[in-house]
Enzyme design. Structure first.
Site, short mmCIF file in Angstrom:
data_model
loop_
_atom_site.label_atom_id
_atom_site.label_comp_id
_atom_site.label_asym_id
_atom_site.label_seq_id
_atom_site.Cartn_x
_atom_site.Cartn_y
_atom_site.Cartn_z
N ASP A 19 0.84 -1.20 0.00
CA ASP A 19 0.00 0.00 0.00
C ASP A 19 0.88 1.25 0.00
O ASP A 19 2.06 1.21 0.33
CB ASP A 19 -0.90 -0.01 1.24
CG ASP A 19 -2.17 0.78 1.05
OD1 ASP A 19 -2.27 1.51 0.04
OD2 ASP A 19 -3.07 0.67 1.90
N GLU A 22 3.07 5.51 -3.43
CA GLU A 22 3.28 6.75 -4.20
C GLU A 22 4.60 7.44 -3.86
O GLU A 22 5.20 8.00 -4.79
CB GLU A 22 2.12 7.73 -3.94
CG GLU A 22 0.77 7.22 -4.36
CD GLU A 22 0.16 6.26 -3.35
OE1 GLU A 22 0.38 6.44 -2.14
OE2 GLU A 22 -0.51 5.31 -3.77
N ASP A 92 -7.68 4.72 -3.57
CA ASP A 92 -8.91 4.77 -2.77
C ASP A 92 -9.85 5.83 -3.35
O ASP A 92 -9.94 6.95 -2.86
CB ASP A 92 -8.57 5.08 -1.31
CG ASP A 92 -7.62 4.05 -0.73
OD1 ASP A 92 -7.57 2.92 -1.25
OD2 ASP A 92 -6.91 4.37 0.24
#
Length: 298
Positions: A19, A22, A92
């Site tokens: 997760d 970025e 998300d």
């Protein structure tokens, strides 16, 4: 890697969820991008962060053992990341029809970048537009449509933020249109697994793609060059997801209501739509043998 191996991989896990690749960057200040890394300033290299983080996990697992395939689920990608057994999802996203439409274009652009494994959070992640209420009938319609589209994505996965839980029993019971639609398309996904597996082999052996913008298969048709509303799923299914609300509406408080589809919409013409069926638009191209499983019954 030493900590990941000791505390996760050695316990027998089969895949990684990487997760925030970025990476997550809160309270951003411009000076943050001047931070020096091994390859230069963060400003210069931060877009490639997911490439390097996925590479690290992939190469360390392969160096540890060849007995288990690497599978990485990750929230961001960079060009070339497909070589690290990386499957990207689009982050998300919010539960809105306009967002769902944009996700379709995003997935096709990923494919054009040579990254074949991609998916979107089915139903969206944040259901703020529906008061975070899984019982909102308008949310049911959005979730069902997104779920139907998920059948024709490389990986089919729901991912939603609390308090919204999206197990099938959250959508009623047998006989309720949303429940029945979710059950029907879950069975369809299982039936298509042999086809998906065969298409995945083409990805590996011939550098193919699973979600194929129409320009890939119809390069002489100028009408499809910028078409971002439909695509080929493998080489045999033409998919056009439904990305607009047809059966429900919301009031000013975002509560959902089901439309009366039996009302007159033109003089002397009455249109009745059976929402129980909740059809999606999928066509087969040419005469092909499609490998399928029998209905597994669960």
């Amino acid at each position: 890697w030493a900590e990941m191996k000791k505390n996760i991989f050695d316990l027998g896990m089969d895949a990684w969820w990487l997760d925030s690749t970025e990476p997550d960057h809160m309270d951003i200040k411009d000076q943050d991008f001047n931070t020096q890394t091994y390859l230069g300033s963060f400003r210069r290299v931060h877009n490639a962060f997911p490439l390097m983080s996925n590479k690290g996990v992939y190469e360390h697992q392969r160096a540890t053992t060849s007995d288990k395939r690497v599978f990485l689920l990750t929230r961001s990608s960079f060009l070339g990341q497909q070589r690290y057994a990386s499957h990207s999802w689009s982050g998300d996203v919010t539960s809105e029809w306009s967002v769902m439409r944009k996700q379709l274009a995003a997935g096709l652009n990923y494919a054009l970048c040579g990254i074949p494994y991609w998916n979107t959070d089915l139903g969206g992640f944040f259901a703020w537009r529906y008061n975070n209420n899984v019982n909102n009938i308008a949310y049911h319609e959005l979730h069902v449509r997104w779920y139907q589209w998920g059948v024709f994505q490389p990986i089919m996965r729901s991912h939603n933020s609390s308090p919204v839980a999206v197990e099938i029993y959250q959508f009623g019971k047998k006989g309720d249109w949303s429940y029945d639609a979710l059950e029907k398309y879950t069975h369809l996904r299982y039936r298509l697994l042999p086809y998906i597996y065969s298409t995945s082999w083409e990805v590996t052996s011939k550098a193919g793609s699973i979600m194929r913008p129409l320009m890939m298969d119809f390069p002489k048709d100028k009408k499809v060059l910028d078409m971002d509303t439909e695509y080929m799923f493998g080489r045999n299914f033409l998919v056009r997801p439904v990305t607009d609300s047809l059966y429900t509406w919301q009031d000013k408080k975002q509560n959902g209501h089901q439309k009366d589809m039996s009302k007159m919409i033109e003089p002397n013409r009455k249109v009745v739509v059976d929402s129980n069926k909740m059809p999606s638009l999928v066509g087969m191209m040419g005469r092909n043998v499609i490998p399928q499983l029998e209905n597994l019954g669960y």
